[in-house]
Design a protein around this motif. Structure first.
Motif, short mmCIF file in Angstrom:
data_model
loop_
_atom_site.label_atom_id
_atom_site.label_comp_id
_atom_site.label_asym_id
_atom_site.label_seq_id
_atom_site.Cartn_x
_atom_site.Cartn_y
_atom_site.Cartn_z
N GLU A 269 -27.35 -19.75 55.74
CA GLU A 269 -27.80 -19.66 54.34
C GLU A 269 -27.61 -21.01 53.64
O GLU A 269 -28.51 -21.50 52.95
CB GLU A 269 -27.03 -18.56 53.62
N ASN A 270 -26.45 -21.64 53.85
CA ASN A 270 -26.19 -22.96 53.24
C ASN A 270 -27.18 -24.00 53.74
O ASN A 270 -27.66 -24.83 52.96
CB ASN A 270 -24.77 -23.42 53.56
N THR A 271 -27.47 -23.98 55.03
CA THR A 271 -28.38 -24.98 55.59
C THR A 271 -29.79 -24.79 55.03
O THR A 271 -30.47 -25.76 54.69
CB THR A 271 -28.38 -24.89 57.13
N LEU A 272 -30.21 -23.53 54.90
CA LEU A 272 -31.53 -23.26 54.32
C LEU A 272 -31.57 -23.71 52.86
O LEU A 272 -32.53 -24.38 52.43
CB LEU A 272 -31.84 -21.75 54.44
N ASP A 273 -30.53 -23.38 52.10
CA ASP A 273 -30.49 -23.80 50.69
C ASP A 273 -30.49 -25.32 50.58
O ASP A 273 -31.15 -25.90 49.71
CB ASP A 273 -29.24 -23.23 49.99
N ALA A 274 -29.75 -25.99 51.48
CA ALA A 274 -29.70 -27.45 51.47
C ALA A 274 -31.08 -28.02 51.79
O ALA A 274 -31.51 -29.01 51.18
CB ALA A 274 -28.67 -27.95 52.49
N ALA A 275 -31.78 -27.42 52.73
CA ALA A 275 -33.11 -27.89 53.12
C ALA A 275 -34.07 -27.80 51.93
O ALA A 275 -34.79 -28.75 51.62
CB ALA A 275 -33.65 -27.07 54.29
N ILE A 276 -34.04 -26.66 51.26
CA ILE A 276 -34.97 -26.45 50.14
C ILE A 276 -34.65 -27.42 49.01
O ILE A 276 -35.54 -28.05 48.44
CB ILE A 276 -34.92 -24.98 49.70
N ALA A 277 -33.36 -27.59 48.71
CA ALA A 277 -32.96 -28.49 47.61
C ALA A 277 -33.33 -29.94 47.93
O ALA A 277 -33.77 -30.69 47.06
CB ALA A 277 -31.46 -28.36 47.37
N ARG A 278 -33.14 -30.34 49.17
CA ARG A 278 -33.32 -31.75 49.55
C ARG A 278 -34.78 -32.10 49.73
O ARG A 278 -35.22 -33.20 49.39
CB ARG A 278 -32.57 -32.00 50.86
N ARG A 279 -35.56 -31.13 50.28
CA ARG A 279 -36.95 -31.46 50.61
C ARG A 279 -37.89 -31.24 49.43
O ARG A 279 -39.00 -31.75 49.44
CB ARG A 279 -37.41 -30.62 51.81
N ALA A 280 -37.46 -30.43 48.45
CA ALA A 280 -38.31 -30.21 47.27
C ALA A 280 -37.50 -30.43 46.02
O ALA A 280 -37.19 -29.49 45.29
CB ALA A 280 -38.89 -28.79 47.30
N PRO A 281 -37.09 -31.70 45.77
CA PRO A 281 -36.21 -31.94 44.63
C PRO A 281 -36.89 -31.58 43.31
O PRO A 281 -38.11 -31.71 43.18
CB PRO A 281 -35.91 -33.43 44.71
N ARG A 282 -36.09 -31.09 42.37
CA ARG A 282 -36.62 -30.73 41.05
C ARG A 282 -37.19 -31.97 40.38
O ARG A 282 -36.58 -33.02 40.36
CB ARG A 282 -35.49 -30.18 40.18
N GLY A 283 -38.38 -31.80 39.86
CA GLY A 283 -39.02 -32.90 39.15
C GLY A 283 -39.58 -33.95 40.09
O GLY A 283 -40.18 -34.93 39.66
N GLY A 284 -39.39 -33.77 41.40
CA GLY A 284 -39.86 -34.74 42.37
C GLY A 284 -41.22 -34.32 42.83
O GLY A 284 -41.89 -34.98 43.54
#
Ligand SMILES: NC(=O)C1=CN([C@@H]2O[C@H](COP(=O)(O)OP(=O)(O)OC[C@H]3O[C@@H](n4cnc5c(N)ncnc54)[C@H](OP(=O)(O)O)[C@@H]3O)[C@@H](O)[C@H]2O)C=CC1
Ligand SMILES: Nc1nc(=O)c2c([nH]1)NC[C@@H]1CN(c3ccc(C(=O)N[C@@H](CCC(=O)O)C(=O)O)cc3)C=[N+]21
Length: 284
Positions: A269-284
């Motif tokens: 779950e942490n790795t998936l959340d990290a992937a989503i946060a890192r690959r689709a940054p807010r405002g990016g």
């Protein structure tokens, strides 16, 4: 009365299924790398289980096995390479490390946004100050188990037995964030049985086989046993004397089949959340 069993194997399977469904919709495979130094046999089992579970939910997962004589500098070089690799979303350095390597130095070298264990001081600080971040897998798994068991947390008296950075401290932070009244007890606590008897929710993470006896448990309590202790005869037992505790508790998690499988599901779950946060940054 005999307690309801909180089935970690089943709750973890459900969580892994939801993770697999989210991964299927991503269009890429989240990358997990587990780094292992030396060949501690107990770690070998955990590392294999992690890799298998990660592949089953559709991750790009691999284990990097380094020899026991690896130096701290060599391990830091491997971590730096994983930090820089855009295909890697989650990094876990298996503990314990051999004596020539300082665990806190290595933990602090993992990029906080890839810190699948949630052990980096920045993530620990975020948790302690109520900010979003990556949360240690075992306590996070315990929170999932409490939710699945139907425990009502706001206002509940929770006692955490143990204060390690990996389990006890972050456990207490999560229970506090969920509005429990939290007590942490440890090796210098004067009267452990009396403190534990006050608990409506008791989380045991001491690493002492069956230390928590039946008469430490309040009638109707919810008991989560984090301990994994291998006895001389090969049996795996928790930190709680299960049969005695089950006679008084309302609900209890077993060992094995309790927190252990949740730890692995939460790593995913942490790795998936990290992937989503890192690959689709807010405002990016
Ligand atoms: N299910 C899972 O996925 C996981 C299970 N574990 C298991 O959880 C257990 C705890 O792990 P971890 O937190 O890493 O262990 P640590 O040894 O790092 O911490 C143990 C804690 O328990 C306290 N303690 C030890 N002995 C006593 C005692 N006799 N009386 C009161 N308090 C005591 C220590 O107190 P003090 O600080 O005063 O020394 C310490 O805070 C272990 O059995 C471990 O195998 C761990 C990680 C994952
Ligand atoms: N960086 C790091 N992160 C960790 O999360 C980490 C670590 N190092 N070092 C070792 C501990 C221990 N740990 C477990 C994981 C799964 C089970 C597990 O799946 N247990 C099963 C089976 C146990 C068995 O049969 O051996 C169960 O309890 O049912 C247990 C323990 C993660 N740890």
């Amino acid at each position: 009365m005999t307690a309801r069993i909180i089935d970690g194997k089943a709750v973890a399977a459900g969580l892994r299924q939801r993770i697999a469904a989210r991964v299927a919709g991503l269009g890429y495979r989240p990358g997990l790398r587990v780094v292992r130094v030396g060949d501690d046999p107990a770690s070998g089992v955990y590392v294999r289980n992690k890799d298998k579970a990660a592949k089953e939910v559709g991750f790009d997962s691999a284990t990097i096995a380094l020899p026991a004589e690896t130096t701290e500098a060599e391990l830091l070089a491997v971590v730096a390479q994983l930090n820089a690799d855009p295909a890697v979303d989650g990094i876990l350095v298996q503990l314990p490390l051999p004596p020539q390597i300082r665990a806190e130095v290595v933990i602090s070298a993992v990029a906080p946004e890839k810190d699948a264990d949630g052990f980096h001081p920045l993530n620990a600080g975020r948790l302690a100050s109520g900010q979003a971040g990556l949360v240690p897998c075992t306590p996070k798994g315990v929170m999932h188990l409490l939710a699945a068991s139907g425990a009502v947390l706001p206002g509940a008296r929770a006692v955490v037995l143990g204060r390690s950075n990996i389990v006890g401290r972050p456990m207490a932070q999560l229970l506090l964030a969920a509005d429990c009244t939290v007590t942490i007890v440890h090796s210098r606590t004067r009267d452990l049985p009396a403190e534990c008897r006050r608990a409506e929710i008791l989380v045991a993470a001491v690493g002492r086989a069956e230390m928590v006896r039946g008469d430490w448990i309040a009638e109707g309590a919810t008991v989560i046993d984090v301990g994994i202790n291998r006895l001389a005869d090969g049996r795996l037992v928790g930190d709680v004397a299960y049969a005695e505790a089950a006679a008084r508790a309302e609900a209890i998690s077993p060992v094995p089949g309790g927190v252990g499988p949740m730890t692995i599901a939460c790593l995913l779950e942490n790795t998936l959340d990290a992937a989503i946060a890192r690959r689709a940054p807010r405002g990016g």
